[in-house]
Design a protein around this motif. Structure first.
Motif, PDB file in Angstrom:
ATOM      1  N   LYS A  27      28.122  41.889  42.931  1.00 55.14           N
ATOM      2  CA  LYS A  27      29.236  42.748  43.356  1.00 55.14           C
ATOM      3  C   LYS A  27      30.313  41.833  43.933  1.00 55.14           C
ATOM      4  O   LYS A  27      30.113  41.197  44.971  1.00 55.14           O
ATOM      5  N   THR A  28      31.433  41.749  43.241  1.00 54.49           N
ATOM      6  CA  THR A  28      32.452  40.764  43.581  1.00 54.49           C
ATOM      7  C   THR A  28      33.821  41.409  43.709  1.00 54.49           C
ATOM      8  O   THR A  28      34.203  42.238  42.888  1.00 54.49           O
ATOM      9  N   LEU A  29      34.523  40.984  44.737  1.00 56.06           N
ATOM     10  CA  LEU A  29      35.910  41.394  44.956  1.00 56.06           C
ATOM     11  C   LEU A  29      36.801  40.216  44.605  1.00 56.06           C
ATOM     12  O   LEU A  29      36.466  39.068  44.927  1.00 56.06           O
ATOM     13  N   TYR A  30      37.934  40.489  43.942  1.00 57.76           N
ATOM     14  CA  TYR A  30      38.845  39.433  43.519  1.00 57.76           C
ATOM     15  C   TYR A  30      40.244  39.670  44.077  1.00 57.76           C
ATOM     16  O   TYR A  30      40.651  40.799  44.350  1.00 57.76           O
ATOM     17  N   LEU A  31      40.978  38.555  44.210  1.00 61.76           N
ATOM     18  CA  LEU A  31      42.405  38.656  44.535  1.00 61.76           C
ATOM     19  C   LEU A  31      43.122  37.582  43.725  1.00 61.76           C
ATOM     20  O   LEU A  31      42.957  36.389  43.990  1.00 61.76           O
ATOM     21  N   GLN A  32      43.876  38.002  42.732  1.00 64.51           N
ATOM     22  CA  GLN A  32      44.694  37.095  41.942  1.00 64.51           C
ATOM     23  C   GLN A  32      46.056  37.005  42.608  1.00 64.51           C
ATOM     24  O   GLN A  32      46.736  38.018  42.789  1.00 64.51           O
ATOM     25  N   MET A  33      46.444  35.796  42.959  1.00 65.38           N
ATOM     26  CA  MET A  33      47.690  35.576  43.687  1.00 65.38           C
ATOM     27  C   MET A  33      48.630  34.732  42.837  1.00 65.38           C
ATOM     28  O   MET A  33      48.316  33.584  42.515  1.00 65.38           O
ATOM     29  N   ASN A  34      49.751  35.291  42.471  1.00 67.86           N
ATOM     30  CA  ASN A  34      50.763  34.605  41.660  1.00 67.86           C
ATOM     31  C   ASN A  34      52.053  34.455  42.454  1.00 67.86           C
ATOM     32  O   ASN A  34      52.256  35.136  43.464  1.00 67.86           O
ATOM     33  N   SER A  35      52.918  33.587  41.975  1.00 65.84           N
ATOM     34  CA  SER A  35      54.230  33.364  42.608  1.00 65.84           C
ATOM     35  C   SER A  35      54.076  33.145  44.105  1.00 65.84           C
ATOM     36  O   SER A  35      54.783  33.760  44.925  1.00 65.84           O
ATOM     37  N   LEU A  36      53.166  32.281  44.471  1.00 63.42           N
ATOM     38  CA  LEU A  36      52.860  32.069  45.885  1.00 63.42           C
ATOM     39  C   LEU A  36      54.038  31.474  46.635  1.00 63.42           C
ATOM     40  O   LEU A  36      54.817  30.669  46.089  1.00 63.42           O
ATOM     41  N   LYS A  37      54.154  31.877  47.897  1.00 64.29           N
ATOM     42  CA  LYS A  37      55.214  31.401  48.774  1.00 64.29           C
ATOM     43  C   LYS A  37      54.591  30.714  49.981  1.00 64.29           C
ATOM     44  O   LYS A  37      53.415  30.942  50.309  1.00 64.29           O
ATOM     45  N   ALA A  38      55.390  29.924  50.670  1.00 63.47           N
ATOM     46  CA  ALA A  38      54.903  29.244  51.866  1.00 63.47           C
ATOM     47  C   ALA A  38      54.404  30.260  52.896  1.00 63.47           C
ATOM     48  O   ALA A  38      53.441  30.004  53.617  1.00 63.47           O
ATOM     49  N   ASP A  39      55.023  31.427  52.956  1.00 70.32           N
ATOM     50  CA  ASP A  39      54.617  32.480  53.896  1.00 70.32           C
ATOM     51  C   ASP A  39      53.248  33.057  53.585  1.00 70.32           C
ATOM     52  O   ASP A  39      52.685  33.788  54.409  1.00 70.32           O
ATOM     53  N   ASP A  40      52.701  32.779  52.408  1.00 71.10           N
ATOM     54  CA  ASP A  40      51.365  33.256  52.065  1.00 71.10           C
ATOM     55  C   ASP A  40      50.278  32.364  52.650  1.00 71.10           C
ATOM     56  O   ASP A  40      49.086  32.688  52.541  1.00 71.10           O
ATOM     57  N   THR A  41      50.651  31.248  53.244  1.00 70.70           N
ATOM     58  CA  THR A  41      49.683  30.342  53.861  1.00 70.70           C
ATOM     59  C   THR A  41      48.940  31.050  54.978  1.00 70.70           C
ATOM     60  O   THR A  41      49.558  31.571  55.915  1.00 70.70           O
ATOM     61  N   ALA A  42      47.612  31.104  54.859  1.00 66.88           N
ATOM     62  CA  ALA A  42      46.799  31.818  55.843  1.00 66.88           C
ATOM     63  C   ALA A  42      45.326  31.636  55.507  1.00 66.88           C
ATOM     64  O   ALA A  42      44.980  31.140  54.428  1.00 66.88           O
ATOM     65  N   LEU A  43      44.495  32.081  56.440  1.00 65.99           N
ATOM     66  CA  LEU A  43      43.067  32.211  56.183  1.00 65.99           C
ATOM     67  C   LEU A  43      42.851  33.622  55.638  1.00 65.99           C
ATOM     68  O   LEU A  43      43.225  34.593  56.297  1.00 65.99           O
ATOM     69  N   TYR A  44      42.288  33.724  54.446  1.00 67.49           N
ATOM     70  CA  TYR A  44      42.116  35.015  53.780  1.00 67.49           C
ATOM     71  C   TYR A  44      40.685  35.510  53.951  1.00 67.49           C
ATOM     72  O   TYR A  44      39.726  34.778  53.668  1.00 67.49           O
ATOM     73  N   TYR A  45      40.558  36.777  54.380  1.00 68.69           N
ATOM     74  CA  TYR A  45      39.270  37.383  54.656  1.00 68.69           C
ATOM     75  C   TYR A  45      38.997  38.549  53.712  1.00 68.69           C
ATOM     76  O   TYR A  45      39.886  39.357  53.425  1.00 68.69           O
ATOM     77  N   CYS A  46      37.765  38.657  53.309  1.00 68.35           N
ATOM     78  CA  CYS A  46      37.267  39.796  52.570  1.00 68.35           C
ATOM     79  C   CYS A  46      36.660  40.787  53.570  1.00 68.35           C
ATOM     80  O   CYS A  46      36.014  40.354  54.529  1.00 68.35           O
ATOM     81  N   ALA A  47      36.867  42.077  53.348  1.00 71.98           N
ATOM     82  CA  ALA A  47      36.330  43.091  54.242  1.00 71.98           C
ATOM     83  C   ALA A  47      35.713  44.225  53.434  1.00 71.98           C
ATOM     84  O   ALA A  47      36.179  44.538  52.325  1.00 71.98           O
ATOM     85  N   ALA A  48      34.681  44.857  54.012  1.00 70.53           N
ATOM     86  CA  ALA A  48      33.987  45.934  53.305  1.00 70.53           C
ATOM     87  C   ALA A  48      33.527  47.013  54.278  1.00 70.53           C
ATOM     88  O   ALA A  48      33.484  46.791  55.492  1.00 70.53           O
ATOM     89  N   PHE A  49      33.162  48.155  53.734  1.00 75.07           N
ATOM     90  CA  PHE A  49      32.667  49.288  54.508  1.00 75.07           C
ATOM     91  C   PHE A  49      33.693  49.745  55.523  1.00 75.07           C
ATOM     92  O   PHE A  49      33.498  49.648  56.731  1.00 75.07           O
ATOM     93  N   GLY A  50      34.795  50.251  55.002  1.00 75.44           N
ATOM     94  CA  GLY A  50      35.843  50.691  55.900  1.00 75.44           C
ATOM     95  C   GLY A  50      36.577  51.896  55.368  1.00 75.44           C
ATOM     96  O   GLY A  50      36.162  52.529  54.402  1.00 75.44           O
ATOM     97  N   THR A  51      37.675  52.198  56.026  1.00 76.98           N
ATOM     98  CA  THR A  51      38.503  53.344  55.668  1.00 76.98           C
ATOM     99  C   THR A  51      39.634  52.873  54.763  1.00 76.98           C
ATOM    100  O   THR A  51      40.465  52.067  55.185  1.00 76.98           O
ATOM    101  N   TYR A  52      39.615  53.377  53.544  1.00 80.09           N
ATOM    102  CA  TYR A  52      40.662  53.015  52.580  1.00 80.09           C
ATOM    103  C   TYR A  52      41.978  53.634  52.973  1.00 80.09           C
ATOM    104  O   TYR A  52      42.025  54.808  53.348  1.00 80.09           O
ATOM    105  N   PRO A  53      43.147  52.891  52.923  1.00 84.96           N
ATOM    106  CA  PRO A  53      43.179  51.516  52.436  1.00 84.96           C
ATOM    107  C   PRO A  53      43.221  50.444  53.521  1.00 84.96           C
ATOM    108  O   PRO A  53      42.725  49.333  53.289  1.00 84.96           O
ATOM    109  N   THR A  54      43.816  50.728  54.672  1.00 87.48           N
ATOM    110  CA  THR A  54      44.075  49.631  55.623  1.00 87.48           C
ATOM    111  C   THR A  54      43.059  49.480  56.727  1.00 87.48           C
ATOM    112  O   THR A  54      43.218  48.622  57.596  1.00 87.48           O
ATOM    113  N   GLY A  55      42.034  50.278  56.712  1.00 83.14           N
ATOM    114  CA  GLY A  55      40.955  50.097  57.665  1.00 83.14           C
ATOM    115  C   GLY A  55      40.924  51.164  58.738  1.00 83.14           C
ATOM    116  O   GLY A  55      41.636  52.163  58.633  1.00 83.14           O
TER     117      GLY A  55
END
Length: 123
Positions: free
Chosen positions: A80-108
């Motif tokens: 069971k895999t979650l993906y995030l395809q990121m295109n046209s990346l910007k400097a502002d996208d620099t971050a630590l990216y976290y996967c999350a599960a078992f929550g309230t769709y969409p923002t938690g």
């Protein structure tokens, strides 16, 4: 025990692409919404994208809409895999990216989190 393990982060120049993955080693994860969040240095964690349990509904932060695509693999007898395809990346996208599960769709809120994978975009 819920286990979420992200991978795929790295360094890329602005305008480039990266693909993140999150393997969910836990029963029933395929019946819950999942999401990606990110946290840049000195900033609060922020929502990036979410996907419904079936994969038929997705939701994006305005800052990534049109550039990022979230998807998931729920098929029986697969990881069971979650993906995030990121295109046209910007400097502002620099971050630590976290996967999350078992929550309230969409923002938690979401109950379970991975350890994160670093994305660095140089301008």
């Amino acid at each position: 025990q819920v286990q979420l393990e992200e991978s795929g982060g790295g360094s890329v120049q602005a305008g480039g692409s990266l693909s993140l993955s999150c393997v969910a080693s836990t029963p029933f994860v395929e019946t819950y919404a999942m999401a990606w969040f990110r946290q840049a240095p000195g900033k609060d964690r922020e929502f990036v994208a979410a996907i419904s349990w079936s994969g038929t509904s997705t939701y994006y932060a305005d800052s990534v809409k049109g550039r990022f695509t979230i998807s998931r693999e729920n098929a029986e007898n697969t990881k069971k895999t979650l993906y995030l395809q990121m295109n046209s990346l910007k400097a502002d996208d620099t971050a630590l990216y976290y996967c999350a599960a078992f929550g309230t769709y969409p923002t938690g809120p979401y109950d379970y989190w991975g350890q994160g994978t670093q994305v660095t975009v140089s301008s």
